[in-house]
Structure formats: C-alpha cells, structure tokens
Design an enzyme around this catalytic site. Structure first.
Site, PDB file in Angstrom:
ATOM      1  N   ARG A  85      -2.671  22.528 -14.149  1.00  0.00           N
ATOM      2  CA  ARG A  85      -2.285  21.464 -14.162  1.00  0.00           C
ATOM      3  C   ARG A  85      -2.555  20.610 -15.648  1.00  0.00           C
ATOM      4  NH1 ARG A  85       0.321  16.323 -10.486  1.00  0.00           N
ATOM      5  NH2 ARG A  85       1.645  16.124 -12.016  1.00  0.00           N
ATOM      6  N   GLU A 137       9.729  19.466 -25.259  1.00  0.00           N
ATOM      7  CA  GLU A 137       9.415  19.681 -23.530  1.00  0.00           C
ATOM      8  C   GLU A 137       9.386  20.492 -22.801  1.00  0.00           C
ATOM      9  OE1 GLU A 137       6.521  17.701 -22.894  1.00  0.00           O
ATOM     10  OE2 GLU A 137       6.434  16.248 -23.360  1.00  0.00           O
ATOM     11  N   ASN A 158      -0.849  20.105 -21.056  1.00  0.00           N
ATOM     12  CA  ASN A 158      -0.881  19.013 -21.709  1.00  0.00           C
ATOM     13  C   ASN A 158      -0.978  19.841 -22.959  1.00  0.00           C
ATOM     14  OD1 ASN A 158      -1.209  17.057 -20.529  1.00  0.00           O
ATOM     15  ND2 ASN A 158      -3.285  17.874 -19.624  1.00  0.00           N
ATOM     16  N   HIS A 200      -0.340  18.174 -26.222  1.00  0.00           N
ATOM     17  CA  HIS A 200      -0.645  16.598 -26.532  1.00  0.00           C
ATOM     18  C   HIS A 200      -1.673  16.561 -26.963  1.00  0.00           C
ATOM     19  CE1 HIS A 200       3.220  17.365 -23.623  1.00  0.00           C
ATOM     20  NE2 HIS A 200       2.936  16.435 -23.307  1.00  0.00           N
ATOM     21  N   ARG A 248       0.691  -0.867   0.241  1.00  0.00           N
ATOM     22  CA  ARG A 248      -0.124   0.146  -0.411  1.00  0.00           C
ATOM     23  C   ARG A 248       0.649   1.213   0.137  1.00  0.00           C
ATOM     24  NH1 ARG A 248      -3.060  -3.294   3.981  1.00  0.00           N
ATOM     25  NH2 ARG A 248      -3.852  -3.989   2.946  1.00  0.00           N
ATOM     26  N   HIS A 298      -0.631  13.324 -29.111  1.00  0.00           N
ATOM     27  CA  HIS A 298      -1.765  12.007 -28.769  1.00  0.00           C
ATOM     28  C   HIS A 298      -2.306  11.190 -30.085  1.00  0.00           C
ATOM     29  CE1 HIS A 298      -1.485  12.945 -23.716  1.00  0.00           C
ATOM     30  NE2 HIS A 298      -0.390  11.831 -24.578  1.00  0.00           N
ATOM     31  N   LYS A 314       3.030  11.057 -11.102  1.00  0.00           N
ATOM     32  CA  LYS A 314       2.149  10.439 -11.887  1.00  0.00           C
ATOM     33  C   LYS A 314       2.519   9.245 -12.299  1.00  0.00           C
ATOM     34  CE  LYS A 314      -0.973  14.000 -14.510  1.00  0.00           C
ATOM     35  NZ  LYS A 314      -1.587  14.409 -15.636  1.00  0.00           N
ATOM     36  N   HIS A 316       7.841  10.609 -28.439  1.00  0.00           N
ATOM     37  CA  HIS A 316       6.898  11.378 -27.976  1.00  0.00           C
ATOM     38  C   HIS A 316       6.814  13.081 -28.031  1.00  0.00           C
ATOM     39  CE1 HIS A 316       3.750  13.218 -25.051  1.00  0.00           C
ATOM     40  NE2 HIS A 316       4.535  13.329 -24.459  1.00  0.00           N
ATOM     41  N   LYS A 329       7.212  22.612 -13.599  1.00  0.00           N
ATOM     42  CA  LYS A 329       5.995  22.016 -13.496  1.00  0.00           C
ATOM     43  C   LYS A 329       5.843  21.843 -12.072  1.00  0.00           C
ATOM     44  CE  LYS A 329       4.881  17.569 -14.649  1.00  0.00           C
ATOM     45  NZ  LYS A 329       5.316  16.387 -15.117  1.00  0.00           N
ATOM     46  N   GLU A 362      -4.585  17.526 -10.137  1.00  0.00           N
ATOM     47  CA  GLU A 362      -4.907  18.055 -11.585  1.00  0.00           C
ATOM     48  C   GLU A 362      -6.622  17.816 -12.267  1.00  0.00           C
ATOM     49  OE1 GLU A 362      -3.335  16.177 -15.362  1.00  0.00           O
ATOM     50  OE2 GLU A 362      -4.957  16.818 -16.326  1.00  0.00           O
TER      51      GLU A 362
HETATM   52  N1  LIG Z   1       3.774  10.272 -15.249  1.00  0.00           N
HETATM   53  C1  LIG Z   1       4.514  10.996 -15.900  1.00  0.00           C
HETATM   54  O1  LIG Z   1       4.069  12.420 -15.764  1.00  0.00           O
HETATM   55  C2  LIG Z   1       5.305  11.337 -17.259  1.00  0.00           C
HETATM   56  C3  LIG Z   1       5.099  12.668 -18.478  1.00  0.00           C
HETATM   57  C4  LIG Z   1       5.793  12.483 -19.664  1.00  0.00           C
HETATM   58  C5  LIG Z   1       6.030  10.740 -20.099  1.00  0.00           C
HETATM   59  N2  LIG Z   1       5.650   9.934 -19.425  1.00  0.00           N
HETATM   60  C6  LIG Z   1       6.119   8.615 -19.935  1.00  0.00           C
HETATM   61  O2  LIG Z   1       7.452   8.339 -20.069  1.00  0.00           O
HETATM   62  C7  LIG Z   1       7.715   7.150 -21.230  1.00  0.00           C
HETATM   63  C8  LIG Z   1       8.051   7.799 -22.107  1.00  0.00           C
HETATM   64  O3  LIG Z   1      10.028   8.566 -21.506  1.00  0.00           O
HETATM   65  P1  LIG Z   1      10.953   8.558 -22.312  1.00  0.00           P
HETATM   66  O4  LIG Z   1      10.989   9.377 -23.404  1.00  0.00           O
HETATM   67  O5  LIG Z   1      11.995   8.544 -20.915  1.00  0.00           O
HETATM   68  O6  LIG Z   1      11.336   7.211 -22.998  1.00  0.00           O
HETATM   69  P2  LIG Z   1      12.366   5.922 -21.795  1.00  0.00           P
HETATM   70  O7  LIG Z   1      11.821   5.464 -20.735  1.00  0.00           O
HETATM   71  O8  LIG Z   1      11.817   4.153 -23.006  1.00  0.00           O
HETATM   72  O9  LIG Z   1      13.559   5.930 -22.618  1.00  0.00           O
HETATM   73  C9  LIG Z   1      13.474   5.934 -24.251  1.00  0.00           C
HETATM   74  C10 LIG Z   1      14.526   4.919 -24.783  1.00  0.00           C
HETATM   75  O10 LIG Z   1      15.880   5.215 -24.268  1.00  0.00           O
HETATM   76  C11 LIG Z   1      17.085   4.499 -23.115  1.00  0.00           C
HETATM   77  N3  LIG Z   1      17.520   5.108 -22.393  1.00  0.00           N
HETATM   78  C12 LIG Z   1      16.982   5.782 -20.943  1.00  0.00           C
HETATM   79  N4  LIG Z   1      17.786   6.573 -20.250  1.00  0.00           N
HETATM   80  C13 LIG Z   1      19.128   6.436 -21.056  1.00  0.00           C
HETATM   81  C14 LIG Z   1      20.708   6.758 -21.179  1.00  0.00           C
HETATM   82  N5  LIG Z   1      20.879   7.897 -20.260  1.00  0.00           N
HETATM   83  N6  LIG Z   1      21.284   6.782 -22.262  1.00  0.00           N
HETATM   84  C15 LIG Z   1      20.960   5.588 -23.303  1.00  0.00           C
HETATM   85  N7  LIG Z   1      19.830   4.960 -23.356  1.00  0.00           N
HETATM   86  C16 LIG Z   1      19.384   6.036 -22.221  1.00  0.00           C
HETATM   87  C17 LIG Z   1      15.697   3.867 -22.313  1.00  0.00           C
HETATM   88  O11 LIG Z   1      16.176   2.377 -22.487  1.00  0.00           O
HETATM   89  C18 LIG Z   1      15.017   3.871 -23.714  1.00  0.00           C
HETATM   90  O12 LIG Z   1      15.009   2.568 -24.826  1.00  0.00           O
HETATM   91  C19 LIG Z   1       6.053   7.194 -21.623  1.00  0.00           C
HETATM   92  O13 LIG Z   1       5.879   5.971 -21.324  1.00  0.00           O
HETATM   93  C20 LIG Z   1       5.063   8.384 -20.971  1.00  0.00           C
HETATM   94  O14 LIG Z   1       3.948   7.701 -21.236  1.00  0.00           O
HETATM   95  C21 LIG Z   1       4.766   9.902 -17.853  1.00  0.00           C
HETATM   96 ZN   LIG Z   2       4.521  15.192 -22.818  1.00  0.00          ZN
END
Ligand SMILES: NC(=O)c1ccc[n+]([C@@H]2O[C@H](COP(=O)([O-])OP(=O)(O)OC[C@H]3O[C@@H](n4cnc5c(N)ncnc54)[C@H](O)[C@@H]3O)[C@@H](O)[C@H]2O)c1
Ligand SMILES: [Zn+2]
Length: 370
Positions: free
Chosen positions: A245, A188, A249, A252, A124, A256, A146, A270, A230, A240
């Site tokens: 907040r 971003e 977006n 976005h 939990r 999306h 999030k 993304h 942020k 949100e």
């Molecule tokens: N929680 C939130 O508020 C929020 C906000 C925006 C996005 N997200 C989520 O984040 C995800 C996308 O995140 P992302 O773009 O970081 O993708 P990711 O975590 O898939 O990383 C992208 C790629 O880079 C590689 N990688 C990561 N760090 C590295 C490094 N230092 N050196 C070499 N390779 C590296 C990873 O293995 C992966 O292949 C999505 O699932 C999205 O929904 C969440």
């Molecule tokens: Zn985003």
C-alpha cells in the site's frame, strides 16, 4: 455509448462494489436501496457540490421512498478540521440517527474524508456510501477506506480505516469540476501506470488528453483501471502494514514537501504536487543510477503535456529551497526513526520502497533542481 462498469473490492465481509460511469447520481436511489436497513439516509456534502449535484441525488432517493436529511459544509480543505467535525456529528446526532442510518458522502476528498470519519465514529460505526465528485476522489480517496481529518499537528492525523458499503463514481458529475481540478486528479491516474502498469501508462500517452477532456469512454476506462489497481493493492494490505500500500505514495513524499512549502493551498493542488513529486522521484532515481533518463524524460513530457507542473520553477520554488523541502520531507508521516523513506522507480511500471534514502545525495539533488 459508455456504460456502467462494476468492480468488487475483495475485503471479505467488508467487501464492496465500486460503480463507474455516467449518470450514476441519478441512479443512486436504486443502487443504495438494497443496502439500507431503514429507508433513511443523511447526505453530507459541500456548498459547491450541493449547488450542482444535490437535486438529482435527492430526486433519485425520493423516487425510491428513501427519506433524506442533508448537512452542507463549506467547501475547501479548511472544513476537514475538528471544529467542523464536531459540528457535523452534532448536527447528525441532533437530527436523530440509529445504527441503521446510512450516511452518504457527496463530494470530493474533503467531504469523503470527514463524512467517512463521522460514519466510522457515530454510534461506533454506521454504514456509508461514497459518491465522489472530483477526479481525485474517484480514483483515489473514495477507494480504500482511509478516513481522516486534520489537526493542528498536521494533515490526516486523526482518522480511521473504515470501508464504505458502496462507491458510485459518476463520471458525468466531473463536467462541473474546474479544469485545473480535473488535471490534478489526472496526476493520480498517471501514478497508477507508473507504479505497476507500464501498459496503462502507454495507453495514457495515447488517450490522456481524452481523459482530461472527459471523453466518456476514455474517462470511464481510466477511472476503472485506477480503481481496480487501488482495490487490489488495498485488498492485499488493508491497513498499510506492508510495502504494497505504501507504493501508492509514489511521488507523495516529495509532493507533501512541496505542498507544505507552498502552504497547502490554491498555489499548488495535491495532484499537481504529486505530479511534480513523481518527476523528482524519477530524476533522483536517475541520479542514483536506478532508473533511465529516457523513462524520466517520458514521464516529465507526459505530465507537462497534461498541463501539470514538472519543474520547481513552475511553482515559484528553486534549488535554494532544498533545505526547507528536506526538512518537510523529514516530517512526512512515512518517516520512521528519523530516516527518510522514499518510493523510487526502477522503470515506468515498477517502483519500490527505499528506506533510509541517502539524505546528503538527496540534498545535493534538490539544491540543483530547477
Ligand atoms: N482518504 C484517502 O485515501 C485520500 C486520498 C487522497 C486524498 N485524500 C484527501 O482528499 C482531499 C482532496 O480531495 P479533492 O481534491 O477532491 O478536494 P475537495 O473535496 O476539496 O474538492 C475540490 C474542490 O472542488 C469542488 N468540487 C467537488 N466536486 C465538484 C464538482 N463535481 N463540480 C464542481 N466543483 C466540485 C469542491 O467544492 C472543492 O472546492 C484532501 O483532504 C486529501 O487529504 C484522501
Ligand atoms: Zn495523493
């Protein structure tokens, strides 16, 4: 010489620090130790990140007498599903976990989201630390609490608001990140300037290239300004419920739709979708007479210079895809009662929430988009 910057996310007893700067992974043990109830952590990471950055993290923990177990997930968005989540929590539980166990998420947004959701639900709720290693994760997903995984019905539909105890954004760790991922994360960063800081956007026009080249001082500054903005927005609207907040977006809803149409894969990252989404939002605002063509041009020019897509044609789409894009927008999570809600700009540095966007004008706009 660029130093470590510290910033507090003001959320009362759930408040926490974000540290930004070079070499933080090597200092992780010292930063995490004061937060531990027992000298035991479980690291969650992915194969790619483990290869580059796990060893210095382990060494730093060991140096401070912190026992560690590591769960390594496959890289990629496919990991953020129920099957992997089930195996992850089973693994963690099988190794033994107590309320005082700290989870450490080392990786991009995928690792942060799934590990954060595991932390939110294991027993939990156990404490967790984010060590974001992508630019996107450093400026966006690791801040704000999030956490989520994807289900058959769509992305991020199963999750929780759950704040970390600490975020360590090690800017040096980005050196191993593919350039395209850096640029996507930069999209971003630009978003923060566009939504409420024209001065920041202007500074990015001057040093955006240095940020994308990972020049330490410019990079630390850009990550700090982004995280601070942020953090302020999240502190004012943690779950949100208001409009604040939602402003995050910006770009976005269009983005999306573009991601959905291109299959949520390597064809369009993304941050790239968000960049093009922001350009579309500006162009649409110009069409509605809400923003100036001059601002729209400036935004397109800057994002294009950063190597981000600013035309539908750049990602193999065209105006003939308008109806399908609109259908995707209608399925966006931000949709209420069938109406499309858009975040639209008034100018660089000011955006607002438009509920009930005029759908027919939107359709005509997309049909003419190039
Ligand atoms: N929680 C939130 O508020 C929020 C906000 C925006 C996005 N997200 C989520 O984040 C995800 C996308 O995140 P992302 O773009 O970081 O993708 P990711 O975590 O898939 O990383 C992208 C790629 O880079 C590689 N990688 C990561 N760090 C590295 C490094 N230092 N050196 C070499 N390779 C590296 C990873 O293995 C992966 O292949 C999505 O699932 C999205 O929904 C969440
Ligand atoms: Zn985003």
């Amino acid at each position: 010489m660029s130093t470590i910057e510290r910033l507090r996310v003001e959320l009362g007893e759930r408040g926490y620090d974000i540290l930004v700067g070079p070499g933080l992974i090597g200092r992780a043990g010292a930063e995490i130790l004061p937060l531990l109830r027992r000298r035991q952590v479980v690291i969650v990471t992915d194969e790619t990140v483990a290869r580059h950055h796990l060893a210095p993290l382990s060494a730093s923990l060991a140096e401070h007498g912190i026992a560690e177990r590591t769960v390594v997930l496959p890289p990629g968005e496919g990991t953020k599903d129920l099957a992997h989540f089930g195996r992850l929590v089973d693994d963690i539980l099988a190794g033994g976990v107590e309320r005082g166990t700290m989870l450490v998420a080392l990786g991009g947004g995928v690792v942060g989201d799934i590990a954060g959701f595991a932390a939110a639900t294991l027993l939990r709720g156990i404490d967790f630390v984010q060590i974001p290693t992508t630019l996107l994760a450093q400026v966006d997903s690791s801040v704000g609490g999030k956490t989520a995984i994807n289900t058959a019905a769509g992305k991020n539909l199963l999750g929780a608001f759950y704040q970390p105890r600490l975020v360590l954004a090690d800017t040096t760790s980005l050196a191993t990140l593919p350039r395209r991922e850096v640029r996507a994360g930069y999209g971003e960063i630009v978003k923060y300037g566009l939504i409420r800081d024209a001065g920041f956007f202007q500074s990015l026009e001057a040093e955006g290239e240095a940020v994308c080249d990972l020049e330490p001082a410019a990079l630390t500054r850009a990550v700090m300004v982004s995280c601070r903005m942020k953090a302020v927005i999240v502190a004012a609207d943690e779950r949100e419920t208001g409009d604040d907040r939602a402003l995050l977006n910006f770009g976005h809803t269009f983005g999306h739709a573009l991601e959905a149409e291109t299959g949520f894969g390597d064809r369009l990252l993304h941050g790239e979708a968000v960049a093009l989404g922001m350009v579309l939002a500006f162009d649409f605002a110009v069409r509605l007479g809400l923003a100036s063509g001059q601002d729209s041009h400036r935004v397109r020019h800057h994002l294009a210079a950063a190597g981000l897509p600013t035309e539908l044609s750049a990602i193999g789409l065209s105006g003939s895809d308008a109806d399908r894009l609109l259908a995707h927008m209608g399925k966006d999570k931000k949709v209420r009662d069938g109406a499309i809600t858009l975040i639209l700009p008034r100018r660089i540095g000011e955006v607002f929430v438009m509920r009930d966007a005029p759908v027919e004008q939107l359709r005509a706009f997309l049909a003419e988009a190039r």
